[in-house]
Enzyme design. Sequence first.
Site, PDB file in Angstrom:
ATOM      1  N   ASP A  10       0.879  -1.163   0.000  1.00 55.58           N
ATOM      2  CA  ASP A  10       0.000   0.000   0.000  1.00 55.58           C
ATOM      3  C   ASP A  10       0.926   1.225   0.000  1.00 55.58           C
ATOM      4  O   ASP A  10       2.112   1.127   0.336  1.00 55.58           O
ATOM      5  CB  ASP A  10      -0.852  -0.041   1.279  1.00 55.58           C
ATOM      6  CG  ASP A  10      -1.512   1.274   1.602  1.00 55.58           C
ATOM      7  OD1 ASP A  10      -2.254   1.783   0.739  1.00 55.58           O
ATOM      8  OD2 ASP A  10      -1.279   1.814   2.706  1.00 55.58           O
ATOM      9  N   ASP A  12      -0.192   5.170   0.766  1.00 51.29           N
ATOM     10  CA  ASP A  12      -0.447   6.228   1.763  1.00 51.29           C
ATOM     11  C   ASP A  12      -0.587   5.650   3.163  1.00 51.29           C
ATOM     12  O   ASP A  12      -1.453   4.833   3.415  1.00 51.29           O
ATOM     13  CB  ASP A  12      -1.691   7.014   1.367  1.00 51.29           C
ATOM     14  CG  ASP A  12      -1.455   7.800   0.088  1.00 51.29           C
ATOM     15  OD1 ASP A  12      -2.159   7.551  -0.905  1.00 51.29           O
ATOM     16  OD2 ASP A  12      -0.539   8.640   0.066  1.00 51.29           O
ATOM     17  N   GLU A  56     -13.853  10.688  -3.916  1.00 47.77           N
ATOM     18  CA  GLU A  56     -14.910  10.112  -3.063  1.00 47.77           C
ATOM     19  C   GLU A  56     -14.939  10.785  -1.702  1.00 47.77           C
ATOM     20  O   GLU A  56     -15.980  10.993  -1.089  1.00 47.77           O
ATOM     21  CB  GLU A  56     -14.672   8.595  -2.905  1.00 47.77           C
ATOM     22  CG  GLU A  56     -14.787   7.797  -4.184  1.00 47.77           C
ATOM     23  CD  GLU A  56     -13.537   7.854  -5.074  1.00 47.77           C
ATOM     24  OE1 GLU A  56     -13.522   7.168  -6.108  1.00 47.77           O
ATOM     25  OE2 GLU A  56     -12.567   8.592  -4.740  1.00 47.77           O
TER      26      GLU A  56
HETATM   27  C1  XBP Z   1      -5.058   6.348   0.536  1.00 43.08           C
HETATM   28  C2  XBP Z   1      -6.232   7.028  -0.039  1.00 43.08           C
HETATM   29  C3  XBP Z   1      -6.032   8.071  -1.073  1.00 43.08           C
HETATM   30  C4  XBP Z   1      -5.312   9.272  -0.478  1.00 43.08           C
HETATM   31  C5  XBP Z   1      -5.537  10.514  -1.302  1.00 43.08           C
HETATM   32  O1  XBP Z   1      -4.653   5.428  -0.438  1.00 43.08           O
HETATM   33  O2  XBP Z   1      -7.350   6.692   0.294  1.00 43.08           O
HETATM   34  O3  XBP Z   1      -7.316   8.490  -1.513  1.00 43.08           O
HETATM   35  O4  XBP Z   1      -5.866   9.534   0.809  1.00 43.08           O
HETATM   36  O5  XBP Z   1      -5.089  10.270  -2.631  1.00 43.08           O
HETATM   37  P1  XBP Z   1      -3.812   4.090  -0.009  1.00 43.08           P
HETATM   38  P2  XBP Z   1      -6.027  10.704  -3.872  1.00 43.08           P
HETATM   39  O6  XBP Z   1      -3.758   4.019   1.517  1.00 43.08           O
HETATM   40  O7  XBP Z   1      -4.580   2.950  -0.630  1.00 43.08           O
HETATM   41  O8  XBP Z   1      -2.449   4.302  -0.611  1.00 43.08           O
HETATM   42  O9  XBP Z   1      -6.533  12.087  -3.571  1.00 43.08           O
HETATM   43  O10 XBP Z   1      -5.123  10.648  -5.064  1.00 43.08           O
HETATM   44  O11 XBP Z   1      -7.111   9.657  -3.882  1.00 43.08           O
HETATM   45 MG    MG Z   2      -2.967   3.291   3.242  1.00 42.38          MG
END
Ligand code: XBP
Ligand code: MG
Length: 252
Positions: A10, A12, A56
């Site tokens: 993953d 973020d 979203e």
């Molecule tokens: C985390 C998310 C992403 C980020 C924002 O993704 O939910 O939406 O918060 O990025 P993960 P975007 O933990 O799966 O890496 O604004 O580009 O969606």
């Molecule tokens: Mg994450």
Amino acid sequence: MAELKALIFDVDGTLADTERDGHRVAFNKAFADAGLDWDWSVETYGRLLAVTGGKERIRFFIDDFLEHFDAPADLDGFIADLHKRKTARYLDMLKAGQIPLRPGVKHLLDEARAAGVTLAIATTTTPENVTCLLESTLGPGSVDWFAVIGAGDVVPAKKPAADIYFYVMEHLGLGPEACVAFEDSHNGIRATNDAALRTIVAVNGYTRDEDFDGAALVLSDFGEPDRPFEVLAGDAHGRRCVDLELARAVLG
Ligand code: XBP
Ligand code: MG
């Protein structure tokens, strides 16, 4: 003993602690750029993280947090424009080197590459955010370290749906028995559980108290040889930082 063939990360909260001081700040800059008086506090953003995907999340805020909002006729277009502005602001922050990898991540990536273990990414975030994070922290060409990068709208349903993990395994040509996944959040572990992936969780400030039922191991972070992780749940098999030996032990 199954053979470990791939690590699936993953982004973020896992590869880098991006949400509080990265994405949240970029969203607020985009709102100001668009002339909106919206300002997501650390606390509000923590509640908004229940919904994955930036577009979203904006919609969730409009529907569930705003008392009153005169929605434009083309609300989807309005949200898409805001999100484009936010992504531009976020990329500027990455390019300025404002978001580092979490401790221990590079150590694990280097060990996997040296051992010929395949690397992949399964994330809800926008693809260019991934490319820019990798290049700004690991240097040019680092995107090519990853055999598959599954990101953002490439699948119809975002986490907690398992779609992105099925997408990545399909493109790897591997099943869950050959892979270990790395996540940071409840939405993430729900996705890996449904994909039958053994998962190591590294918590962060927003996710520390979330439910990680189904995770093979829950850690404070990836740890480093001179700064061991703290084990919050599960068996770390005597290891002090996340390495291939631990990943193989977790796979079983
Ligand atoms: C985390 C998310 C992403 C980020 C924002 O993704 O939910 O939406 O918060 O990025 P993960 P975007 O933990 O799966 O890496 O604004 O580009 O969606
Ligand atoms: Mg994450």
